[in-house]
Design an enzyme around this catalytic site. Sequence first.
Site, PDB file in Angstrom:
ATOM      1  N   ASP A 298      -6.798  31.610  -8.353  1.00  0.00           N
ATOM      2  CA  ASP A 298      -7.833  32.008  -9.302  1.00  0.00           C
ATOM      3  C   ASP A 298      -8.142  30.811 -10.195  1.00  0.00           C
ATOM      4  O   ASP A 298      -7.307  29.924 -10.378  1.00  0.00           O
ATOM      5  CB  ASP A 298      -7.344  33.198 -10.142  1.00  0.00           C
ATOM      6  N   HIS A 299      -9.342  30.797 -10.736  1.00  0.00           N
ATOM      7  CA  HIS A 299      -9.754  29.729 -11.635  1.00  0.00           C
ATOM      8  C   HIS A 299      -9.235  30.022 -13.042  1.00  0.00           C
ATOM      9  O   HIS A 299      -9.787  30.877 -13.746  1.00  0.00           O
ATOM     10  CB  HIS A 299     -11.282  29.612 -11.654  1.00  0.00           C
ATOM     11  N   TYR A 472     -12.462  34.987 -13.465  1.00  0.00           N
ATOM     12  CA  TYR A 472     -12.894  36.091 -12.581  1.00  0.00           C
ATOM     13  C   TYR A 472     -13.142  35.694 -11.131  1.00  0.00           C
ATOM     14  O   TYR A 472     -14.028  36.252 -10.487  1.00  0.00           O
ATOM     15  CB  TYR A 472     -14.153  36.780 -13.143  1.00  0.00           C
ATOM     16  N   HIS A 473     -12.333  34.792 -10.584  1.00  0.00           N
ATOM     17  CA  HIS A 473     -12.544  34.375  -9.197  1.00  0.00           C
ATOM     18  C   HIS A 473     -11.275  34.469  -8.348  1.00  0.00           C
ATOM     19  O   HIS A 473     -10.922  33.520  -7.646  1.00  0.00           O
ATOM     20  CB  HIS A 473     -13.080  32.932  -9.170  1.00  0.00           C
ATOM     21  N   PRO A 474     -10.564  35.595  -8.346  1.00  0.00           N
ATOM     22  CA  PRO A 474      -9.364  35.708  -7.515  1.00  0.00           C
ATOM     23  C   PRO A 474      -9.718  35.712  -6.034  1.00  0.00           C
ATOM     24  O   PRO A 474     -10.746  36.265  -5.630  1.00  0.00           O
ATOM     25  CB  PRO A 474      -8.757  37.042  -7.954  1.00  0.00           C
TER      26      PRO A 474
END
Length: 537
Positions: A298-299, A472-474
């Site tokens: 994730d980011h 919010y990028h899993p």
Amino acid sequence: MEFDYAIAGGGSAGSALAARLSEDPKVTVCLIEAGGEGKDLLIRAPLGVITMLPGYGKFNNWAYQTVPQPGLNGRRGYQPRGRALGGSSAINAMLYVRGHPSDYDGWAADGCTGWAWDDVLPYFRNSERNERGGDRLHGADGPLHVSEQKSVRPVSQAFVDACTQMQLSRNADFNGPEQEGAGIYQVTQFHGGKREGERCSAAAAYLHPVMNRPNLKVVTRALVSRVEFDGRRATGLAYRKGTDEMTVAARREVILCGGAFNSPQLLMLSGIGPAAELRQHGIEVRHDLPGVGKNLQDHVDFVLGWKTRDTDVLGLGPIGAWKIVRDIARWRRDGSGIVASPGAEAGAFVRSDPSQIRPDLQLHFVAALVDDHSRKLHLGYGYSCHVCVLRPHSRGEVSLASGDPSAAPLIDPKFLSDERDAALLLHGAKITRRILEAPALSPYRLREVYLDGVKTDDELMAHIRSRADTVYHPSGTCKMGLDERSVVDPQLRVYGVNSLRVVDVSIMPNLIGGNTNAPAMMIAEKAADLIREAAAA
């Protein structure tokens, strides 16, 4: 009920896949989604995200939490995920970003044949209806509206100017020939027609227009509990709707589109995953597949904020409230005004060091003072800037809390567990701080929030560990590849069983350098072709 294909999850990938597969009138498709239809006003109005993102009442939002994160001072992170047709595209900032071409070339170099940049670009173009028209890199005839922002705040334009004062180039298209630079994001928002300025979620683009197809059945507010099997062949899905337990049979394939958290959860609930973990929850092991739920990426992100006297931003005050009320009518009339804003209007892709061959940091500039995912509010007006590590080295995992399908999975991103991520995020925060202190933003600056008086790297790192979280990028928890930790092959078929695929960002072997919504739809576009080819073989 029996169909050719049964799809679990109507998010960005599931909506696109169901629409594409059902284009063939001879094929029948059933899509099952835990949330609602994704048509309510708070989804359609871009500014409505501020009511859904914080997760109060879990309206259109799973509102997950992580397990305590040692790298974040033992805090639990927050993981909002969309719960409606359209998935997280129903509650995101609508930014249309594909990532860097080298990300996909890296997938192919690691054995994922057919996933290089030249392979996936046609699917991005198939998806896209860009307001600027079509060219070698962009599509003009796809279902997904990609638009210019109609009402960019002056402070967002000043941010871009500030970046240029810090020697960053201007970039009018982050999906163009070069990703590096600063500019205004394009957004997934309707352009032209009666829906001008409305959010164009994946469901609004792909699924809502075709819901009346006789060969497509969409079941909403139904929770998939497991994949049904006959031996090693997936034959359908079991789901709960209200108090009823139901099943849908799949003649050809079962396809999981639950995303980075729910797809591995559903595999494990169905007996596919690390055998020892499944037995701990009393789940019969159908296939020991150690990589399920592993490789979570994730980011990790840190937000810097400033107070301002400028009231032409989102803020808590009488002027701000009046402008929102005034602009509701403006948005409904012509799709413009603050109600149409994605919030994160401007941004940049930055190389932390000239030796980097591609950007390794991304900035999201928000015309509002964002704190703790908008769950912590500040009176008055402000602006903020996110900075995130684009290709983290930290690897986490998703596991089961119990064998109950309604229980949230255990989410452990292991943020900043690799010191290289911590060092890069610290460096990125310092770069971002210098940009926010550039002359172009001087008319807007009042005082820095949290970091006022922070001078040393140790002080800044302490703030990072106390406030950093996801942007919010899993991804990556059902890894595509050829090694022993892979869950699906390059055709997205789950190893060890038959007639079962995963189609969503969980298949990413490595997280791409950008936002993940556009890639989710690209994956579904390509998967539709893979599935059709398999059926024709």
